[in-house]
Design a protein around this motif. Structure first.
Motif, PDB file in Angstrom:
ATOM      1  N   GLN A  54       0.952  -1.299   0.047  1.00 51.26           N
ATOM      2  CA  GLN A  54      -0.006  -0.027  -0.165  1.00 51.26           C
ATOM      3  C   GLN A  54       0.933   1.154   0.102  1.00 51.26           C
ATOM      4  O   GLN A  54       0.771   2.172  -0.691  1.00 51.26           O
ATOM      5  N   ASN A  55       1.791   1.291   0.705  1.00 52.85           N
ATOM      6  CA  ASN A  55       2.773   2.461   0.966  1.00 52.85           C
ATOM      7  C   ASN A  55       3.481   2.637  -0.443  1.00 52.85           C
ATOM      8  O   ASN A  55       3.585   3.791  -0.879  1.00 52.85           O
ATOM      9  N   ARG A  56       4.029   1.807  -1.068  1.00 54.48           N
ATOM     10  CA  ARG A  56       4.673   1.974  -2.359  1.00 54.48           C
ATOM     11  C   ARG A  56       3.714   2.216  -3.395  1.00 54.48           C
ATOM     12  O   ARG A  56       3.952   3.004  -4.125  1.00 54.48           O
ATOM     13  N   THR A  57       2.701   1.753  -3.265  1.00 51.70           N
ATOM     14  CA  THR A  57       1.609   2.218  -4.332  1.00 51.70           C
ATOM     15  C   THR A  57       1.281   3.955  -4.159  1.00 51.70           C
ATOM     16  O   THR A  57       1.071   4.812  -5.162  1.00 51.70           O
ATOM     17  N   LEU A  58       1.150   4.128  -2.746  1.00 52.49           N
ATOM     18  CA  LEU A  58       0.546   5.609  -2.416  1.00 52.49           C
ATOM     19  C   LEU A  58       1.794   6.508  -2.671  1.00 52.49           C
ATOM     20  O   LEU A  58       1.383   7.720  -3.032  1.00 52.49           O
ATOM     21  N   VAL A  59       3.078   6.110  -2.473  1.00 47.85           N
ATOM     22  CA  VAL A  59       4.024   7.055  -2.757  1.00 47.85           C
ATOM     23  C   VAL A  59       4.582   7.064  -4.248  1.00 47.85           C
ATOM     24  O   VAL A  59       5.362   7.653  -4.558  1.00 47.85           O
ATOM     25  N   ALA A  60       3.910   6.201  -4.926  1.00 44.74           N
ATOM     26  CA  ALA A  60       3.964   6.206  -6.708  1.00 44.74           C
ATOM     27  C   ALA A  60       5.558   5.605  -6.695  1.00 44.74           C
ATOM     28  O   ALA A  60       6.174   6.003  -7.671  1.00 44.74           O
ATOM     29  N   GLN A  61       5.564   4.589  -5.771  1.00 49.88           N
ATOM     30  CA  GLN A  61       7.338   4.022  -6.054  1.00 49.88           C
ATOM     31  C   GLN A  61       7.348   3.377  -7.430  1.00 49.88           C
ATOM     32  O   GLN A  61       6.575   2.529  -7.825  1.00 49.88           O
ATOM     33  N   SER A 126      -5.023  -0.143  -5.986  1.00 48.13           N
ATOM     34  CA  SER A 126      -5.239   0.983  -6.748  1.00 48.13           C
ATOM     35  C   SER A 126      -3.957   1.754  -6.950  1.00 48.13           C
ATOM     36  O   SER A 126      -3.654   2.133  -5.873  1.00 48.13           O
ATOM     37  N   LYS A 127      -3.841   2.302  -8.147  1.00 48.31           N
ATOM     38  CA  LYS A 127      -2.554   3.244  -8.146  1.00 48.31           C
ATOM     39  C   LYS A 127      -2.747   4.399  -7.178  1.00 48.31           C
ATOM     40  O   LYS A 127      -1.622   4.900  -6.832  1.00 48.31           O
ATOM     41  N   LEU A 128      -3.611   5.085  -7.314  1.00 39.98           N
ATOM     42  CA  LEU A 128      -3.883   6.520  -6.547  1.00 39.98           C
ATOM     43  C   LEU A 128      -4.258   6.359  -5.020  1.00 39.98           C
ATOM     44  O   LEU A 128      -3.682   7.130  -4.199  1.00 39.98           O
ATOM     45  N   THR A 129      -5.006   5.479  -4.821  1.00 41.58           N
ATOM     46  CA  THR A 129      -5.618   5.445  -3.431  1.00 41.58           C
ATOM     47  C   THR A 129      -4.996   4.326  -2.385  1.00 41.58           C
ATOM     48  O   THR A 129      -4.960   4.367  -1.431  1.00 41.58           O
ATOM     49  N   GLY A 130      -4.216   3.201  -3.155  1.00 41.20           N
ATOM     50  CA  GLY A 130      -3.967   2.108  -2.337  1.00 41.20           C
ATOM     51  C   GLY A 130      -5.112   1.184  -1.901  1.00 41.20           C
ATOM     52  O   GLY A 130      -4.688   0.280  -1.065  1.00 41.20           O
ATOM     53  N   TYR A 131      -6.107   1.309  -2.253  1.00 39.74           N
ATOM     54  CA  TYR A 131      -7.217   0.526  -1.898  1.00 39.74           C
ATOM     55  C   TYR A 131      -7.275  -0.587  -2.976  1.00 39.74           C
ATOM     56  O   TYR A 131      -6.891  -0.607  -4.087  1.00 39.74           O
TER      57      TYR A 131
END
Length: 166
Positions: A54-61, A126-131
């Motif tokens: 989730q964190n990697r998704t939210l920071v757009a790693q 999901s890319k933008l939300t981490g959901y």
């Protein structure tokens, strides 16, 4: 005549038998404690892996060096003959299209109950939300006592919950 000092053979045998019984019970309880701790540690590590995705998704790693934030997910595989596997993947809409970043074998005495044996399950975020694309749950249990289990649930709004709570 002076009385003899010391223990009789029967006293020594009774003492040895009592000590052996105590050691056997203690050893069995210690092994059970070790396996239960393996279950708890596995649940904590898998929960941390989901939150890491989730964190990697939210920071757009960026997982594949294309300078775009990537979609991340976690793949759970319940193998029939080898230790069950949990993998962190990126860069695809599914595990099959993605790249495995890290793999984690479940600890000794611990297995996945959901997905069932021989199957797998993916949690794609999901890319933008981490959901997650859909709410999902994973059940992790002791091999020798499947009733002793934890369920890790990721809700539609991305909350990662464990039950039973401790």
């Amino acid at each position: 005549m002076v009385p003899e000092k010391g223990f009789t053979l029967i006293e020594l045998l009774v003492t040895a038998a009592i000590l052996a019984a105590i050691a056997a019970v203690g050893g069995i309880n210690l092994f059970g404690y070790y396996i239960r701790q393996n279950l708890k540690l596995t649940v904590e590590e898998v929960t941390a892996l989901i939150r890491d995705a989730q964190n990697r998704t939210l920071v757009a790693q960026d997982g594949n060096a294309d300078d775009q934030g990537d979609q991340w997910g976690v793949h759970f595989e319940n193998k029939t003959s080898a230790p069950d596997l949990v993998e962190l993947f990126c860069c695809g809409q599914s595990y099959a299209l993605g790249t495995v970043v890290s793999a984690y074998n479940l600890r000794i005495g611990v297995e996945l109950n959901d997905p069932i044996e021989g199957n797998s399950k993916d949690i794609v975020l999901s890319k933008l939300t981490g959901y997650p694309n859909a709410p999902a749950s994973i059940e992790i249990a002791l091999k020798n006592n499947p009733a002793n289990s934890f369920v890790i649930t990721i809700s539609e709004i991305g909350q990662v919950l464990r039950s039973p709570l401790e």
